[in-house]
Design a protein around this motif. Structure first.
Motif, PDB file in Angstrom:
ATOM      1  N   ALA A  77      32.248  42.145  25.522  1.00  0.00           N
ATOM      2  CA  ALA A  77      33.142  42.420  24.393  1.00  0.00           C
ATOM      3  C   ALA A  77      34.331  41.465  24.393  1.00  0.00           C
ATOM      4  O   ALA A  77      34.727  40.954  23.330  1.00  0.00           O
ATOM      5  N   TRP A  78      34.892  41.212  25.553  1.00  0.00           N
ATOM      6  CA  TRP A  78      36.057  40.333  25.643  1.00  0.00           C
ATOM      7  C   TRP A  78      35.691  38.875  25.360  1.00  0.00           C
ATOM      8  O   TRP A  78      36.507  38.129  24.815  1.00  0.00           O
ATOM      9  N   ARG A  79      34.493  38.477  25.727  1.00  0.00           N
ATOM     10  CA  ARG A  79      34.101  37.074  25.493  1.00  0.00           C
ATOM     11  C   ARG A  79      34.079  36.776  24.001  1.00  0.00           C
ATOM     12  O   ARG A  79      34.440  35.676  23.574  1.00  0.00           O
ATOM     13  N   ASP A  80      33.689  37.757  23.220  1.00  0.00           N
ATOM     14  CA  ASP A  80      33.601  37.556  21.775  1.00  0.00           C
ATOM     15  C   ASP A  80      34.953  37.686  21.081  1.00  0.00           C
ATOM     16  O   ASP A  80      35.205  37.012  20.081  1.00  0.00           O
ATOM     17  N   ALA A  81      35.831  38.554  21.631  1.00  0.00           N
ATOM     18  CA  ALA A  81      37.029  38.928  20.870  1.00  0.00           C
ATOM     19  C   ALA A  81      38.348  38.480  21.481  1.00  0.00           C
ATOM     20  O   ALA A  81      39.370  38.446  20.772  1.00  0.00           O
ATOM     21  N   SER A  82      38.385  38.159  22.767  1.00  0.00           N
ATOM     22  CA  SER A  82      39.656  37.864  23.429  1.00  0.00           C
ATOM     23  C   SER A  82      39.926  36.357  23.452  1.00  0.00           C
ATOM     24  O   SER A  82      39.025  35.548  23.226  1.00  0.00           O
ATOM     25  N   PRO A  83      41.155  35.964  23.786  1.00  0.00           N
ATOM     26  CA  PRO A  83      41.462  34.539  23.923  1.00  0.00           C
ATOM     27  C   PRO A  83      41.049  33.955  25.271  1.00  0.00           C
ATOM     28  O   PRO A  83      41.216  32.750  25.507  1.00  0.00           O
ATOM     29  N   TYR A  84      40.497  34.781  26.151  1.00  0.00           N
ATOM     30  CA  TYR A  84      40.245  34.354  27.520  1.00  0.00           C
ATOM     31  C   TYR A  84      38.871  33.710  27.683  1.00  0.00           C
ATOM     32  O   TYR A  84      37.889  34.135  27.068  1.00  0.00           O
ATOM     33  N   GLY A  85      38.833  32.705  28.566  1.00  0.00           N
ATOM     34  CA  GLY A  85      37.571  32.072  28.901  1.00  0.00           C
ATOM     35  C   GLY A  85      37.280  32.056  30.385  1.00  0.00           C
ATOM     36  O   GLY A  85      36.225  31.579  30.814  1.00  0.00           O
ATOM     37  N   ALA A  86      38.207  32.566  31.207  1.00  0.00           N
ATOM     38  CA  ALA A  86      38.045  32.571  32.658  1.00  0.00           C
ATOM     39  C   ALA A  86      38.721  33.809  33.226  1.00  0.00           C
ATOM     40  O   ALA A  86      39.597  34.405  32.591  1.00  0.00           O
ATOM     41  N   LEU A  87      38.287  34.198  34.432  1.00  0.00           N
ATOM     42  CA  LEU A  87      38.896  35.361  35.082  1.00  0.00           C
ATOM     43  C   LEU A  87      38.923  35.174  36.591  1.00  0.00           C
ATOM     44  O   LEU A  87      38.061  34.505  37.169  1.00  0.00           O
ATOM     45  N   GLY A  88      39.945  35.762  37.192  1.00  0.00           N
ATOM     46  CA  GLY A  88      40.038  35.792  38.637  1.00  0.00           C
ATOM     47  C   GLY A  88      39.185  36.906  39.208  1.00  0.00           C
ATOM     48  O   GLY A  88      39.156  38.018  38.667  1.00  0.00           O
ATOM     49  N   ILE A  89      38.472  36.594  40.299  1.00  0.00           N
ATOM     50  CA  ILE A  89      37.641  37.599  40.971  1.00  0.00           C
ATOM     51  C   ILE A  89      37.948  37.569  42.463  1.00  0.00           C
ATOM     52  O   ILE A  89      38.094  36.512  43.062  1.00  0.00           O
ATOM     53  N   TYR A  90      38.041  38.761  43.053  1.00  0.00           N
ATOM     54  CA  TYR A  90      38.434  38.896  44.457  1.00  0.00           C
ATOM     55  C   TYR A  90      37.171  38.888  45.323  1.00  0.00           C
ATOM     56  O   TYR A  90      36.568  39.924  45.579  1.00  0.00           O
ATOM     57  N   THR A  91      36.806  37.693  45.772  1.00  0.00           N
ATOM     58  CA  THR A  91      35.515  37.500  46.425  1.00  0.00           C
ATOM     59  C   THR A  91      35.522  37.821  47.913  1.00  0.00           C
ATOM     60  O   THR A  91      34.441  37.992  48.494  1.00  0.00           O
ATOM     61  N   SER A  92      36.685  37.867  48.544  1.00  0.00           N
ATOM     62  CA  SER A  92      36.704  38.095  49.997  1.00  0.00           C
ATOM     63  C   SER A  92      38.091  38.508  50.442  1.00  0.00           C
ATOM     64  O   SER A  92      39.068  38.432  49.698  1.00  0.00           O
ATOM     65  N   GLY A  93      38.158  38.925  51.711  1.00  0.00           N
ATOM     66  CA  GLY A  93      39.428  39.266  52.328  1.00  0.00           C
ATOM     67  C   GLY A  93      39.534  40.732  52.674  1.00  0.00           C
ATOM     68  O   GLY A  93      39.128  41.605  51.907  1.00  0.00           O
ATOM     69  N   GLY A  94      40.088  40.993  53.848  1.00  0.00           N
ATOM     70  CA  GLY A  94      40.190  42.355  54.342  1.00  0.00           C
ATOM     71  C   GLY A  94      41.328  43.155  53.762  1.00  0.00           C
ATOM     72  O   GLY A  94      41.487  44.334  54.113  1.00  0.00           O
ATOM     73  N   GLN A  95      42.171  42.546  52.896  1.00  0.00           N
ATOM     74  CA  GLN A  95      43.303  43.274  52.332  1.00  0.00           C
ATOM     75  C   GLN A  95      43.292  43.252  50.798  1.00  0.00           C
ATOM     76  O   GLN A  95      44.345  43.297  50.167  1.00  0.00           O
ATOM     77  N   ARG A  96      42.079  43.204  50.235  1.00  0.00           N
ATOM     78  CA  ARG A  96      41.977  43.305  48.782  1.00  0.00           C
ATOM     79  C   ARG A  96      42.486  44.664  48.329  1.00  0.00           C
ATOM     80  O   ARG A  96      42.289  45.682  49.000  1.00  0.00           O
ATOM     81  N   GLY A  97      43.100  44.687  47.143  1.00  0.00           N
ATOM     82  CA  GLY A  97      43.715  45.916  46.664  1.00  0.00           C
ATOM     83  C   GLY A  97      42.746  46.924  46.092  1.00  0.00           C
ATOM     84  O   GLY A  97      43.068  48.107  46.003  1.00  0.00           O
ATOM     85  N   CYS A  98      41.544  46.469  45.690  1.00  0.00           N
ATOM     86  CA  CYS A  98      40.567  47.354  45.060  1.00  0.00           C
ATOM     87  C   CYS A  98      39.174  47.079  45.610  1.00  0.00           C
ATOM     88  O   CYS A  98      38.873  45.954  46.038  1.00  0.00           O
ATOM     89  N   ALA A  99      38.336  48.096  45.558  1.00  0.00           N
ATOM     90  CA  ALA A  99      36.927  47.899  45.900  1.00  0.00           C
ATOM     91  C   ALA A  99      36.263  47.045  44.814  1.00  0.00           C
ATOM     92  O   ALA A  99      36.733  46.971  43.682  1.00  0.00           O
ATOM     93  N   GLN A 100      35.157  46.411  45.179  1.00  0.00           N
ATOM     94  CA  GLN A 100      34.459  45.503  44.269  1.00  0.00           C
ATOM     95  C   GLN A 100      32.982  45.893  44.156  1.00  0.00           C
ATOM     96  O   GLN A 100      32.082  45.122  44.492  1.00  0.00           O
ATOM     97  N   PRO A 101      32.682  47.079  43.655  1.00  0.00           N
ATOM     98  CA  PRO A 101      31.284  47.534  43.643  1.00  0.00           C
ATOM     99  C   PRO A 101      30.385  46.723  42.718  1.00  0.00           C
ATOM    100  O   PRO A 101      29.169  46.668  42.928  1.00  0.00           O
ATOM    101  N   ARG A 102      30.972  46.085  41.699  1.00  0.00           N
ATOM    102  CA  ARG A 102      30.139  45.329  40.759  1.00  0.00           C
ATOM    103  C   ARG A 102      30.007  43.853  41.112  1.00  0.00           C
ATOM    104  O   ARG A 102      29.177  43.148  40.528  1.00  0.00           O
ATOM    105  N   LEU A 103      30.824  43.373  42.037  1.00  0.00           N
ATOM    106  CA  LEU A 103      30.905  41.934  42.285  1.00  0.00           C
ATOM    107  C   LEU A 103      29.754  41.473  43.181  1.00  0.00           C
ATOM    108  O   LEU A 103      29.843  41.483  44.415  1.00  0.00           O
ATOM    109  N   THR A 104      28.679  41.064  42.557  1.00  0.00           N
ATOM    110  CA  THR A 104      27.476  40.587  43.247  1.00  0.00           C
ATOM    111  C   THR A 104      27.056  39.255  42.636  1.00  0.00           C
ATOM    112  O   THR A 104      27.597  38.818  41.611  1.00  0.00           O
TER     113      THR A 104
END
Length: 291
Positions: A77-104
């Motif tokens: 939805a955002w790709r079609d409607a938002s001004p954004y073309g890139a996003l930050g993703i938290y790929t590693s690290g033991g002190q990430r603020g959130c779980a990443q259940p979808r990041l595969t």
């Protein structure tokens, strides 16, 4: 000019009076101690250097980062409607603020097929003087360089796990910290030099994220002192609502100026596009992104 002449005469008279009184302005006066620089040079061998630049790696435009990887439906939805073309993703690290259940790897592959670009982030050890209670693990100044290399190895494994290739940058997330302790700033620099050395040796670009007034200030001082290798891309946080990458303060025009900057210019904003809502930080990018 008349006022300046009178001021000069007054100053000269004061010096003569002090000399007559023996108050330490003569040849026997104790020398003034030179100021100790906040950051000293940290230099490591960097035989391979960063991966060769490719024009197609450069992205110039708007990006967002969210605490956890969004659902693919939201990205669509955002790709079609938002001004954004890139996003930050938290790929590693033991002190990430959130779980990443979808990041595969599958998530990355499908998001990439929609046209999204990525800024991978690693959240590990923080500055020794950090005041963040939610990220309690700190850099040890005595082992900072070695710890930086170890975290780089972890970051490389995180990139590979989600299918991001050689030449990709990964951004070391060092949250804001107070600047009152020189040893703390030096530990951040030493850690970052080790981080960069190890990433280059593995065939990846080094990125660094921090506040313009703390980590970025110390990295700028390290660059001026001659430290090497330093990160290839800086992601600086200054929430000034200016969607640009012009820097400011310690990040002057000659530093990281060749498509090497990301500016996080506003944080914790709720936005809705195509009926899908996320809380994001807003960024302006002029830098190489993940391959």
């Amino acid at each position: 000019m008349r006022h300046l002449r009178r001021a000069a005469l007054a100053a000269a008279s004061l010096v003569l009076l002090l000399a007559a009184a023996g108050l330490g302005v003569g040849a026997d006066a104790a020398p003034v101690a030179a100021a100790v620089p906040r950051i000293r040079a940290a230099v490591l061998p960097d035989r391979l250097g960063p991966p060769a630049a490719r024009a197609r790696d450069i992205y110039t435009g708007a990006a967002f980062d969210a605490c956890t990887a969004p659902p693919l439906e939201t990205l669509r939805a955002w790709r079609d409607a938002s001004p954004y073309g890139a996003l930050g993703i938290y790929t590693s690290g033991g002190q990430r603020g959130c779980a990443q259940p979808r990041l595969t790897a599958d998530w990355v592959r499908e998001a990439r097929a929609m046209g999204w670009r990525f800024l991978p982030v690693h959240v590990g050890l923080q500055a020794p003087c950090s005041e963040l209670s939610r990220k309690p693990k700190r850099i040890d100044p005595a082992r900072a360089t070695r710890q930086g290399r170890q975290e780089a190895d972890e970051a490389v494994a995180g990139l590979r796990a989600v299918g991001l290739g050689h030449g990709s940058p990964v951004f070391l997330d060092i949250e804001a910290y107070p600047l009152r302790d020189r040893a703390c700033g030096q530990a951040v620099v030493d850690f970052t030099v080790g981080w960069t050395q190890a990433l280059h040796a593995a065939g990846y670009r080094s990125g660094f994220y921090s506040s313009l007034d703390s980590g970025i200030a110390d990295l700028a001082a390290a660059a001026r002192a001659g430290s090497s290798p330093l990160p290839d891309v800086l992601w600086y946080a200054r929430w000034d609502d200016r969607a640009d990458t012009t820097g400011g303060g310690p990040l002057t025009a000659e530093l990281w100026s060749r498509h090497q900057r990301v500016h996080q210019y506003r944080g914790n904003v709720e936005e809705t596009y195509g009926g899908a809502t996320l809380t994001v930080d807003r960024n302006q990018v002029d830098a190489p992104l993940a391959r």
